[in-house]
Structure formats: C-alpha cells, structure tokens
Design an enzyme around this catalytic site. Structure first.
Site, short mmCIF file in Angstrom:
data_model
loop_
_atom_site.label_atom_id
_atom_site.label_comp_id
_atom_site.label_asym_id
_atom_site.label_seq_id
_atom_site.Cartn_x
_atom_site.Cartn_y
_atom_site.Cartn_z
N LEU A 84 16.67 10.94 0.09
CA LEU A 84 17.69 9.89 0.18
C LEU A 84 17.39 8.87 1.27
CD1 LEU A 84 20.67 12.42 -0.03
CD2 LEU A 84 19.93 10.88 -1.86
N ALA B 170 4.25 5.85 1.18
CA ALA B 170 3.70 7.22 1.20
C ALA B 170 4.59 8.24 1.92
CB ALA B 170 2.28 7.28 1.76
N ALA B 171 5.79 7.84 2.34
CA ALA B 171 6.69 8.83 2.96
C ALA B 171 7.06 9.89 1.92
CB ALA B 171 7.95 8.15 3.49
N GLY B 172 7.38 9.45 0.71
CA GLY B 172 7.72 10.39 -0.36
C GLY B 172 6.52 11.27 -0.71
N ASP B 173 5.32 10.70 -0.68
CA ASP B 173 4.11 11.47 -0.99
C ASP B 173 3.86 12.53 0.08
OD1 ASP B 173 3.74 9.84 -3.22
OD2 ASP B 173 2.62 8.36 -2.06
O1 RIB Z 1 3.81 6.13 -3.14
C1 RIB Z 1 3.09 5.06 -2.58
C2 RIB Z 1 2.03 4.59 -3.53
O2 RIB Z 1 2.65 4.03 -4.65
C3 RIB Z 1 1.14 3.53 -2.98
O3 RIB Z 1 0.04 4.03 -2.27
C4 RIB Z 1 0.75 2.73 -4.21
O4 RIB Z 1 -0.57 2.93 -4.61
C5 RIB Z 1 1.73 3.16 -5.29
O5 RIB Z 1 1.13 3.84 -6.27
#
Ligand code: RIB
Length: 322
Positions: free
Chosen positions: A241, A270-273
């Site tokens: 959230l 990329a926080a979610g990643d």
């Molecule tokens: O989640 C972030 C990513 O979303 C970025 O790195 C970009 O490539 C998109 O795919």
C-alpha cells in the site's frame, strides 16, 4: 558457494533497459519539460526480482561465496548491447542467467521502459515496450525449465498466455508459485487455483478484484478483496500500500496491516520488486515454518531501503546492508 541444498528460486519474466528522466514535476499534456538528470539502468520486473533475490541472499563483498539461495532467471533479450548489459548485470549479482535467451533475429530488440521520476515525491510513471520479452511463447513452457525450483516467481511483463501455461506446468510439477501480476490485467479464475502467493499493489488488487481503488482505503475493503482471492484458491495474499504499509491475509487465518517504514523517498522504482525478492527468500528459507507476518515485516524494511536510492537493480540492498 551456496550449500548444495540451498533452495532454488526461478524467476520467469521480463528484462528491460530503463531509460529514466528525473523531473521537477510530471509533464502536463503538450508540455516539453527539461529533465534534471537522466540515467540508463538495468531493470524489468523479472530481472529486478531475480537481482533482489540474489542481493538479499548474499553479502556485497562475497557475491559468489556467501549465497543462501540459488537464483535462476528465465527470459529473453534482443541481440543488442542492452541485452548484453542486462545479462552481465545478472551474472555480476550471482544470478544464473543461462536461461535468458538472446534473440538473434535481425532487428530483435531488448525490452525498454521509459521512466519519468517526479523528484519531489520519488513517484514514477512507466511506459513499457516489451520487445524480446514478448517472444516467450506458451509452447516453450509445456514443462518448467529445469532444474525444479523451490519457488517460481512470475509477473505480467511477458505474454499472459505464457504465464498461464507456466502456472499449469508448475501445478503439475508441484512447484509453489509467487505471482506478482504487474502490470495488472484480468486473470481467469484458474490462475488463482492453488496459487501459493499473490503479491499486488492497490491498483492491481482493484483491477484483479473488480473493485474501485477507493474501496481499498479501508481495512474492511482490503479484507473483502483478499477474501475474494482466497476463495478462488490463493494461499497467501499480500497487498502493498505504499505510504500506508502492507496488508496480508492467508488461508491459515493470519491477517494484519504492517505499518510503513520511515524512509527518505527519492525513487520508488523497484520497491515492489525488492519486496517480492525478500518475501520469496523468506518463504524458501522457512519452508513449513513460514511465518507470513515476519516475512511481510522484513520485506517491507528491505523495500524501504530501495526507495532511498535512485534506479532499479542498483537501488536494491545487499543482505549486509539491511
Ligand atoms: O518494477 C519496476 C520496473 O518496471 C522497471 O525496472 C521497469 O523496467 C518496469 O518494467
């Protein structure tokens, strides 16, 4: 070196080069805006999540000696310099990139993400051109690419039919799956049957749950949408959230709202990643003793570190930076 029995996580997903402009505000329709700065950096939700798994399971100075999990990336890039950069960046972080295909066809291109980051808030807007990512076809995944992982992670930056086929193959092979359906599109009910982990943000939860985003502003709304996913067969539902923290609910009766971490936000990319990578490591390390509350709390902390730095893969913390 990881112990031979260290768990294996396979990420099937996208690899993109991120072309990022940092701007004083998001441009208005018809406006030409001068960026404060510009960066070219390795990204793509799939590759970011593989790098997150790798960095969070290793220490910076001992990439190849200290790993607590093996990480494998499966995807496709073009035969261009961006593709080489993405593959070598994976390898440099300890990810096995042998499953990343290089499309040799003339003119084949690596996926590109145009990203605009609003400097005052760190919020991004992204336009994705999938290119080689969309060359991954369902027939290539009649069975999962070996060796058999302890967890398969997927997102939706590769063709939906390919993801659905890989879900079927994982189910047949008895492999647990973490699905991060971003960018969100409606999924058939079959996608949720037996799905071990569904990780969504508010927008994705609303799209997939068929509710308005405002309905997720209350805990009751979050409970209702999560119950819908559980009823379709998901085991663990996580809704990130942003500034409101993270909500979780599972089919073992566990439920909670973890408060946000304090962070000086410069770039949310990329926080979610990072959250997904951290949570995945928690799951494969714990196995039967998996504690969803602890996994969400620690993953929330790791994601908060990422927003304090610019970029995607570059901003993800190493294990010893947590
Ligand atoms: O989640 C972030 C990513 O979303 C970025 O790195 C970009 O490539 C998109 O795919």
């Amino acid at each position: 070196m990881a112990a031979p029995e260290a768990p294996l996580i396979t990420v099937l997903g996208s690899l993109n080069i991120d072309l990022v402009s940092y701007v004083p505000h998001h441009p208005l329709p018809g406006e030409t805006l001068t960026a404060t700065s510009f960066a070219v950096s390795p990204g793509g939700k799939g590759a970011n999540q593989a790098v997150a798994c790798a960095k969070l399971s290793r220490s910076r100075d001992h990439v190849h000696q200290s790993e607590t999990a093996h990480i494998r990336m499966v995807g496709a890039v073009g035969s261009d310099t961006y593709g080489s950069l993405l593959r070598s960046n994976l390898t440099a972080h300890g990810v096995d990139a042998s499953g990343v295909l290089v499309r040799e066809e003339v003119g084949s291109k690596t996926g590109i993400a145009l990203i605009v980051v609003d400097e005052p808030t760190g919020q991004n807007r992204i336009i994705l051109s999938p290119e080689a990512n969309h060359s991954l076809l369902p027939e290539q995944f009649a069975t999962l690419p070996g060796p058999k992982p302890d967890l398969l992670i997927m997102q939706l930056e590769i063709p939906l039919e390919t993801v659905l086929q890989a879900l079927r193959a994982a189910r047949e092979a008895g492999v647990a799956v973490l699905l991060n359906p971003a960018p969100a599109v409606m999924l058939p009910d079959s996608a949720y049957e037996g799905l071990a982990h569904l990780v969504v943000n508010e927008t994705e939860a609303a799209t997939l749950g068929g509710v308005k985003e405002e309905e997720l502003e209350s805990e009751a709304g979050l409970v209702a949408v999560a119950k819908g996913f559980l009823a379709k067969g998901v085991h663990n539902v996580i809704v990130t959230l942003g500034g409101r923290g993270v909500f979780y609910m599972n089919n073992m009766g566990k439920q909670g709202l973890v408060p946000p971490e304090k962070a000086k936000v410069v770039d949310t990319t990329a926080a979610g990643d990072t959250f997904v990578g951290s949570y995945a490591l928690e799951f494969v390390s714990a196995k039967a003793a998996f504690n969803i509350a602890g996994a969400v709390q620690r993953s929330n902390k790791a994601a908060a570190k990422t927003v304090e730095k610019l970029g995607a893969q570059d901003s993800i913390p190493w294990r010893d930076e947590l």
